[in-house]
Structures are given as structure tokens and as C-alpha cells.
Design a protein around this motif. Structure first.
Motif, PDB file in Angstrom:
ATOM      1  N   ARG A   1       6.715  11.781 -20.578  1.00 36.48           N
ATOM      2  CA  ARG A   1       6.765  10.413 -21.084  1.00 36.48           C
ATOM      3  C   ARG A   1       5.388   9.752 -20.955  1.00 36.48           C
TER       4      ARG A   1
ATOM      5  N   ALA B   1       9.552   7.580 -26.024  1.00 37.22           N
ATOM      6  CA  ALA B   1       8.909   8.111 -24.822  1.00 37.22           C
ATOM      7  C   ALA B   1       7.463   8.506 -25.071  1.00 37.22           C
TER       8      ALA B   1
ATOM      9  N   ARG C   1       1.020   4.338 -25.007  1.00 40.73           N
ATOM     10  CA  ARG C   1       1.789   4.185 -26.249  1.00 40.73           C
ATOM     11  C   ARG C   1       1.224   3.053 -27.103  1.00 40.73           C
TER      12      ARG C   1
END
Length: 451
Positions: free
Chosen positions: A22, A127, A28
Motif C-alpha cells: 500500500r 491502495a 498517492r
């Protein structure tokens, strides 16, 4: 099914996609912004994608080549006028740092920020982006490889920085701009320029094969970092593109950061620094690698073809004019009366320079006046006109001469200059007398040649 058959099947269907753990929240968000911004940048800047058209680019219509700017130019012009209060228009000057391009970068940053926020809200449960990241890095790697090949062959041939022109060799050094200093510095040493080009070409070629792409990205990063520093310190108007190519090289290397740190910094053994795989199947990945190599070879052929054309059109292979050289005026007669070589004499010429792509005469005060020269060697005539200031303005005739060359290094001009009959006697200057054009290399030097 036997155990051996199962093992072979599993090996052929390696699941290499999205197997990473993750991602952290900053990773992200950073990926989303980089994805949006760099994708928009590569799609917006025409030259990044059109290098892949290769030789076919010569037959593409102008509308196909300019479609990106035709789409984004109105947006950039509106933003420049209403947000920054500037007139953001495209100038066909070759500069990559124009006002409209800076405004366009601002627009891309704003759009990328909006996309990042929206994406982060709608996809907050994701994720990581292993699969999408692999495709994104591959896209950037190919775009970077195309640019490295294009610019690399422009130097390796070499064409990007031509040898200093004859007029430039006569001008005072202090008259040069910072960009001209760099261009002439590199152009004066073709072998150095060729080596710079070979490094860029090698980096570009390595980028198109996944197995060597990491090495190609490292070499490209070093090359682009040097180019960016030169552009910043010598005021070359390609700062925006060179910075982004350096940034793209960093993004391509980002997935290998830990492996590279283990090998280069921490001195730990590490697994090979391979590029992200695109498919689950090993066979599909091999086909994808072959297609990338084919694209690289096609792009390379287009870069070589263009560089070869440039060599013959305006590079070292371009033909020299019949009267090529620097001609010193030894006698200047107007209406039968000789004019003395005084710096205060406005009519008399000091030199006449015939270069590959330009002709100019030098006045007694040292100023060079560019002219268009039409030399007819069969008829022995020379016609000079002033360059047009606008496309619809006819050129103004400066002088009309008949010429004779009683000796190879002697030239006599007779004719009309500004409505007055003139006669000029000229002597060719030996270019090898210039230190920059003379003996260029010494194995043994007792004293450095710095005078």
C-alpha cells in the motif's frame, strides 16, 4: 496436471502487476499530480509527440503539426489577458520561453491541481497505482527517449551549434549576448559538440529497451541537468523544456530509487533495477519490449534523416558561395575620387563578407550591414539588396556591380552604389590567420594560449 506443467504455466503467467504494498497518502497524491501534469505537458507540447512520426513528419500538413497549439493557444491567450494582463501570443522565433508558454505552464498546473483534488476525493480508497504507474513511466520513458534522440543527433552530426560565422569572427567579443557566447563556444569545437550529442543519443537509445532503460534514464538525467544549467547560466530560451525533460528523467528513475540507493550509496547488493512490467504474461511483456525497440529505431531513423538534411541545408555540408570569404577593401573610389580609410567616412567600406548564408559589408565605424547578394559567376555580376522589413515590401536595391578576379585573392568591383559610380579593390583575408581558425590542437604546450 503434472507439477512440472503447473510450474511452466505459472512462470508464463507471472503476476508482476500491482504487487507492491500500500502506498502512503503523500505518495498517492504526488503520483496523481505528476500523472496529470506531465501527461498534459507531453500531450500539449507538439515536438514531444511528433518526434515519433519520424520521416513521415515531412509530409504531414501544417494543421496536423500545430493542432496542439491551435487547441491550447486560445486558452493561454485568454488567461494571459485576463489573469496576468499580458499579451500572450506565439512568436515564430524558435524561443521556448515565450510569454504564452509560461502562461500555458500555469494553466497546466491549475488543471493538474484540480484533477489531483478531484481524483483524490473520488479514489481515496485506492491502495496504490502499480499498474497505472507502470504504463505512465513507460509513456514518459518513450517521450524522453524521443527527445534525447532528436536533440542528440542535432549535436552528433553536428548542426545545433554551427561553427562561428565569418561576421561573428570579426565582431568584438563584448558585442555577443550570453547565448551567442555559448553557441559559438560549442560551435568552435565540433568534436566536443559531437561527444555531447553521442551521450544524448546513447541515453535515448537505451531508454527504448526496458532492460537498459534505467541506465538510459541516468545518462539522460546527467545530460539534461547539464543542458538545463547551461540554459539557465547562458540565458538560452529553452529553459522550460530542458527542466521538464530533467524532471521526466527523475520520474522515470523514481521506481528504482531504493535499488539505486542500495547500489550507489549504501553499497548493498540489490536485485536488478528493471522497469515496471506492463502485462501479467511474460510473453506479452516481451512483445511490448520489442514494440518499444521498434519505435526507438523508427524515431532514430527520423532523427538521422532530419540531421542529414540539416547538414546539407545549413550545416557543415552546405555549399559555400562563389565569393566565400572575408575581403578587405584596399581602395574605394567614388566618381573617380578615392576615399581615405577614415573611421568618420560614412560611404567607404572597410570589408565585404560573403558567408554561407549571409552577406554583409562593414562600414568604417565597424558596423556590419546585412544585405542579400545575388552573384552570377557566368555574367560576372553582383547585385545587393536590403532585406525586406515585411513580407509585402519589395527589397531595396543597394548596389549593382560587375566583378573581376585578376588573381584568386584579388577582387575588383565596378558599378553603382546608392546612385553613384564606384570602384572597389579588395584583397582576400587568409582565414587561417585567425587563431580560432588556425592550428587547433597541441600535444605539447609550454605556455597556455590564453592571450
Amino acid at each position: 496436471m503434472s507439477a512440472i506443467g503447473t510450474e511452466v504455466l505459472e512462470r508464463d503467467r507471472e503476476d508482476v502487476v500491482d504487487s507492491s504494498p500500500r502506498w502512503s497518502l503523500p505518495a498517492r497524491i504526488g503520483f496523481r499530480f505528476c500523472f496529470a501534469y506531465l501527461l498534459l505537458f507531453c500531450l500539449t507540447f507538439a515536438q514531444i509527440l511528433f518526434v515519433f512520426t519520424g520521416v513521415a513528419m515531412r509530409w504531414l500538413p501544417e494543421s496536423a503539426i500545430r493542432w496542439q497549439m491551435d487547441v491550447v493557444e486560445p486558452v493561454a491567450r485568454w488567461t494571459g489577458e485576463h489573469v496576468f494582463g499580458v499579451d500572450a501570443v506565439i512568436h515564430e522565433s524558435g524561443s521556448g520561453d515565450q510569454t504564452i508558454i509560461w502562461v500555458l505552464i500555469f494553466c497546466l498546473l491549475v488543471v493538474a491541481a484540480v484533477v489531483t483534488v478531484t481524483w483524490s476525493v473520488l479514489d481515496r480508497r485506492r491502495a496504490g497505482y502499480g499498474a497505472l504507474g507502470g504504463w505512465f513511466v513507460t509513456f514518459l520513458r518513450l517521450c524522453l527517449g524521443g527527445q534525447m534522440l532528436w536533440y542528440g543527433f542535432a549535436k552528433a552530426v553536428p548542426n545545433q551549434m554551427p561553427y562561428p560565422s565569418l561576421t561573428r569572427l570579426l565582431e568584438p567579443y563584448g558585442n555577443l549576448s550570453m547565448t551567442e557566447v555559448l553557441w559559438n563556444q560549442v560551435g568552435a569545437s565540433p568534436s566536443y559538440q559531437v561527444l555531447l550529442g553521442i551521450a544524448e543519443v546513447l541515453g535515448g537509445l537505451l531508454l527504448f529497451w526496458p532492460r537498459t532503460a534505467t541506465v538510459g534514464a541516468m545518462l539522460s538525467l546527467v545530460s539534461m541537468a547539464q543542458v538545463f544549467v547551461l540554459n539557465m547560466t547562458y540565458d538560452v530560451p529553452v529553459k522550460i523544456l530542458s527542466f521538464h525533460l530533467m524532471l521526466i528523467a527523475l520520474v522515470v528513475l523514481a521506481p528504482q530509487a531504493r535499488r539505486l540507493a542500495n547500489v550507489l550509496v549504501l553499497e548493498r547488493s540489490s536485485e536488478p533495477a528493471t522497469q515496471p512490467s506492463l502485462f501479467r504474461s511474460a510473453r506479452a511483456n516481451r512483445i511490448a519490449a520489442a514494440l518499444q525497440v521498434a519505435l526507438g529505431l523508427w524515431t532514430c531513423s527520423g532523427a538521422v534523416y532530419t540531421a542529414g538534411d540539416s547538414w546539407h541545408e545549413y550545416g557543415y555540408g552546405a555549399p559555400k558561395p562563389a565569393l566565400y570569404g572575408i575581403w578587405n577593401v584596399t581602395e574605394f573610389t567614388v566618381g573617380g575620387h578615392p576615399l581615405p580609410p577614415l573611421t568618420t567616412e560614412p560611404t567607404r567600406w572597410q570589408r565585404l563578407v560573403f558567408d554561407k548564408f549571409a552577406t554583409s559589408y562593414q562600414r568604417m565605424d565597424g558596423a556590419f550591414v546585412p544585405v542579400l547578394a545575388d552573384v552570377d559567376t557566368a555574367a560576372g555580376t553582383l547585385t545587393m539588396t536590403a532585406p525586406s522589413t515585411a513580407p509585402d515590401v519589395a527589397p531595396t536595391r543597394v548596389a549593382t556591380f560587375t566583378f573581376e578576379r585578376p588573381e584568386p585573392d584579388r577582387l575588383t568591383l565596378r558599378g553603382d552604389l546608392g546612385g553613384r559610380p564606384v570602384t572597389l579593390a579588395l584583397e582576400e583575408f587568409d582565414l587561417n590567420d585567425l587563431p580560432l581558425r588556425g592550428e587547433r590542437f597541441h600535444w605539447i604546450q609550454e605556455v597556455p594560449d590564453l592571450n
